[in-house]
Design a protein around this motif. Structure first.
Motif, mmCIF file in Angstrom:
data_model
loop_
_atom_site.group_PDB
_atom_site.id
_atom_site.type_symbol
_atom_site.label_atom_id
_atom_site.label_comp_id
_atom_site.label_asym_id
_atom_site.label_seq_id
_atom_site.Cartn_x
_atom_site.Cartn_y
_atom_site.Cartn_z
ATOM 1 N N ILE A 195 0.856 -1.573 0.255
ATOM 2 C CA ILE A 195 0.109 -0.263 -0.151
ATOM 3 C C ILE A 195 0.822 1.562 0.214
ATOM 4 O O ILE A 195 0.807 2.247 -0.949
ATOM 5 N N LEU A 196 1.734 1.665 0.377
ATOM 6 C CA LEU A 196 3.023 2.154 0.764
ATOM 7 C C LEU A 196 3.701 2.794 -0.577
ATOM 8 O O LEU A 196 3.919 3.803 -0.604
ATOM 9 N N ASP A 197 4.059 1.988 -0.712
ATOM 10 C CA ASP A 197 4.639 1.663 -2.023
ATOM 11 C C ASP A 197 3.810 2.161 -3.664
ATOM 12 O O ASP A 197 4.182 2.794 -4.614
ATOM 13 N N ILE A 198 2.341 1.285 -3.121
ATOM 14 C CA ILE A 198 1.875 1.932 -4.306
ATOM 15 C C ILE A 198 0.988 3.709 -4.522
ATOM 16 O O ILE A 198 0.060 3.862 -5.873
ATOM 17 N N PHE A 199 0.245 3.703 -3.705
ATOM 18 C CA PHE A 199 -0.058 4.749 -3.608
ATOM 19 C C PHE A 199 -0.045 5.898 -4.661
ATOM 20 O O PHE A 199 -0.844 6.726 -5.288
ATOM 21 N N PRO A 200 1.675 6.341 -4.451
ATOM 22 C CA PRO A 200 1.594 7.299 -5.427
ATOM 23 C C PRO A 200 1.438 7.211 -6.503
ATOM 24 O O PRO A 200 1.320 8.365 -7.523
ATOM 25 N N LYS A 201 1.249 5.797 -7.293
ATOM 26 C CA LYS A 201 1.333 5.724 -8.276
ATOM 27 C C LYS A 201 -0.498 5.480 -8.639
ATOM 28 O O LYS A 201 -1.149 5.550 -9.915
ATOM 29 N N ILE A 202 -1.054 5.470 -7.814
ATOM 30 C CA ILE A 202 -2.474 5.161 -8.016
ATOM 31 C C ILE A 202 -3.010 7.145 -9.445
ATOM 32 O O ILE A 202 -3.616 7.779 -8.530
ATOM 33 N N ILE A 203 -3.342 6.371 -10.038
ATOM 34 C CA ILE A 203 -4.054 7.431 -11.364
ATOM 35 C C ILE A 203 -5.687 6.880 -11.496
ATOM 36 O O ILE A 203 -5.519 6.297 -13.032
ATOM 37 N N ASN A 204 -6.862 6.746 -11.305
ATOM 38 C CA ASN A 204 -7.946 6.443 -11.883
ATOM 39 C C ASN A 204 -9.014 6.878 -11.861
ATOM 40 O O ASN A 204 -9.159 7.440 -10.748
ATOM 41 N N LYS A 205 -9.737 7.225 -13.150
ATOM 42 C CA LYS A 205 -11.221 7.794 -13.044
ATOM 43 C C LYS A 205 -12.628 7.374 -12.193
ATOM 44 O O LYS A 205 -13.691 7.847 -11.723
ATOM 45 N N LYS A 206 -12.230 6.145 -12.503
ATOM 46 C CA LYS A 206 -13.199 5.412 -11.463
ATOM 47 C C LYS A 206 -12.511 3.948 -10.359
ATOM 48 O O LYS A 206 -11.366 4.060 -10.579
ATOM 49 N N VAL A 207 -13.299 3.946 -9.591
ATOM 50 C CA VAL A 207 -12.644 3.008 -8.241
ATOM 51 C C VAL A 207 -11.849 1.698 -8.962
ATOM 52 O O VAL A 207 -13.099 1.278 -9.402
ATOM 53 N N GLU A 208 -11.147 1.390 -9.029
ATOM 54 C CA GLU A 208 -10.432 -0.313 -9.337
ATOM 55 C C GLU A 208 -10.536 -0.690 -7.849
ATOM 56 O O GLU A 208 -9.931 -0.319 -6.686
ATOM 57 N N ILE A 209 -10.390 -2.210 -8.201
ATOM 58 C CA ILE A 209 -10.979 -2.971 -7.184
ATOM 59 C C ILE A 209 -9.395 -3.924 -7.604
ATOM 60 O O ILE A 209 -9.287 -4.261 -8.675
ATOM 61 N N TYR A 210 -8.312 -4.311 -6.470
ATOM 62 C CA TYR A 210 -7.108 -5.586 -7.162
ATOM 63 C C TYR A 210 -7.461 -6.320 -5.534
ATOM 64 O O TYR A 210 -7.649 -6.051 -4.652
ATOM 65 N N ASN A 211 -6.669 -7.490 -6.001
ATOM 66 C CA ASN A 211 -6.677 -8.775 -5.078
ATOM 67 C C ASN A 211 -5.201 -8.903 -4.798
ATOM 68 O O ASN A 211 -4.330 -8.055 -5.492
ATOM 69 N N TYR A 212 -5.130 -8.889 -3.820
ATOM 70 C CA TYR A 212 -3.515 -9.397 -2.413
ATOM 71 C C TYR A 212 -3.497 -10.271 -1.610
ATOM 72 O O TYR A 212 -4.509 -10.002 -0.344
ATOM 73 N N SER A 213 -2.858 -10.999 -1.829
ATOM 74 C CA SER A 213 -2.876 -12.644 -0.940
ATOM 75 C C SER A 213 -0.249 -12.445 -1.005
ATOM 76 O O SER A 213 -0.578 -12.292 -1.882
ATOM 77 N N ASN A 214 -0.164 -13.418 0.099
ATOM 78 C CA ASN A 214 0.883 -13.953 -0.330
ATOM 79 C C ASN A 214 0.702 -14.930 -1.274
ATOM 80 O O ASN A 214 -0.431 -15.720 -1.397
ATOM 81 N N GLU A 215 1.892 -15.543 -2.439
ATOM 82 C CA GLU A 215 1.819 -16.506 -3.671
ATOM 83 C C GLU A 215 1.714 -18.390 -2.348
ATOM 84 O O GLU A 215 2.232 -17.902 -1.284
ATOM 85 N N GLY A 216 1.306 -18.468 -3.323
ATOM 86 C CA GLY A 216 0.940 -20.546 -3.216
ATOM 87 C C GLY A 216 -0.285 -20.673 -2.660
ATOM 88 O O GLY A 216 -0.736 -19.722 -2.276
ATOM 89 N N VAL A 217 -1.096 -22.044 -2.562
ATOM 90 C CA VAL A 217 -2.462 -22.261 -2.235
ATOM 91 C C VAL A 217 -1.834 -23.440 -1.244
ATOM 92 O O VAL A 217 -1.008 -24.069 -1.534
ATOM 93 N N LEU A 218 -2.959 -23.480 -0.527
ATOM 94 C CA LEU A 218 -2.672 -24.250 0.635
ATOM 95 C C LEU A 218 -3.935 -24.504 1.177
ATOM 96 O O LEU A 218 -4.903 -23.421 1.249
ATOM 97 N N SER A 219 -4.381 -25.094 2.879
ATOM 98 C CA SER A 219 -5.145 -25.294 3.835
ATOM 99 C C SER A 219 -4.808 -24.505 4.901
ATOM 100 O O SER A 219 -3.737 -24.558 4.875
ATOM 101 N N TRP A 220 -5.987 -24.595 5.449
ATOM 102 C CA TRP A 220 -5.275 -24.255 7.085
ATOM 103 C C TRP A 220 -4.650 -24.994 7.506
ATOM 104 O O TRP A 220 -3.440 -24.669 8.720
ATOM 105 N N TYR A 221 -4.901 -26.543 7.132
ATOM 106 C CA TYR A 221 -3.938 -27.624 7.303
ATOM 107 C C TYR A 221 -2.972 -27.721 7.295
ATOM 108 O O TYR A 221 -1.818 -27.518 7.973
#
Length: 288
Positions: A195-221
């Motif tokens: 968030i702190l790295d990208i906010f200066p680069k945010i320029i858009n006329k309509k609200v944009e949605i983005y996904n963010y999580s770490n990489e990897g696929v796993l269960s809670w187990y």
């Protein structure tokens, strides 16, 4: 240098933003529900005008998924109405708004990682109120503003799965952990830094949605097993089904988020979950 308001500063993401803020040359105003009531538009306007706020990072949320079923009005007030207030004043005063949302806006019935434009269908009050907040923000449409959906958040701050597993693993010989819910953990510090790295680069006329999580696929187990392995805790982790651990609200069985959009738009490099877990355990003094 910008004047940045961070709401929910005692939560996991808010606390990580506070820790990282010393590395960024901006004026940060960290608030919680005691110091700033974002459900009160008059108090919000007064604070923003007094401090000449230019950017808002909204990490405040009602996140107690099960309790939300019995506290619908409170969950809606924090997750929906407060976001509406933030979006309204952001549009009126030309403030850049970054709002954090959740994978719970989906029903978890997918078989491919969710993209931002996929159909939403929350299955509980928490998810519904978060989606209502998203929709309010999109409808009001403050310029240069975004929504970031994330999943399975943990941190060295606050209560979360990692800290719970560490505690239980030391207290018990074995544990049962759900294996039929699939997703990706998110180290709150990684999200905060993004968030702190990208906010200066945010320029858009309509609200944009983005996904963010770490990489990897796993269960809670799988996640629990890795926590025990890294922390060298001698506790047997057994896989159990969701039906064997009933909760008032069903959780999405599939929470994987496609992160291509945020990577391509902002050049974000997303860490692998094991690397981030390693970092968090070191902060906690648990990496053995």
């Amino acid at each position: 240098m910008n004047n940045i308001l961070v709401t929910g500063s005692n939560g996991q993401v808010g606390s990580e933003l506070r820790e990282l803020s010393k590395n960024y040359e901006h004026n940060f105003f960290f608030t919680d529900k005691e110091s700033l009531d974002i459900t009160n538009p008059h108090a919000l306007t007064e604070f923003i005008e007094l401090n000449n706020i230019e950017i808002i990072i909204n990490s405040a949320a009602y996140t107690t998924v099960d309790k939300a079923e019995g506290e619908k009005d409170l969950a809606d007030l924090v997750n929906h109405i407060a976001v509406k207030n933030l979006a309204t004043i952001s549009k009126d005063k030309n403030i850049k708004l970054i709002h954090i949302s959740t994978d719970y806006v989906f029903d978890g019935k997918a078989h491919m990682p969710y993209k931002e434009e996929d159909t939403t269908n929350p299955i509980g009050v928490y998810g519904k109120t978060k989606l209502n907040g998203e929709n309010a923000m999109v409808s009001i449409n403050p310029l240069n503003s975004i929504i970031i959906r994330t999943s399975w958040v943990y941190s060295s701050f606050g209560a979360n799965f990692v800290k719970t597993m560490l505690k239980l693993g030391k207290d018990r010989d074995e544990l049962g952990v759900i294996f039929d819910q699939i997703g990706s953990p998110t180290y709150a510090r990684d999200l905060a830094k993004t968030i702190l790295d990208i906010f200066p680069k945010i320029i858009n006329k309509k609200v944009e949605i983005y996904n963010y999580s770490n990489e990897g696929v796993l269960s809670w187990y799988d996640f629990a097993k890795e926590i025990m392995r890294m922390a060298k805790i001698d506790c047997k982790v057994n896989p159990i089904e969701s039906k064997d651990y009933p909760t008032p609200v069903k959780r999405p069985h599939y929470s994987l988020l496609n992160k291509s959009k945020i990577k391509e738009k902002f050049g974000v490099s997303v860490p692998y979950y094991k690397d981030s877990l390693d970092e968090c355990l070191k902060v906690l003094g648990e990496r053995k």
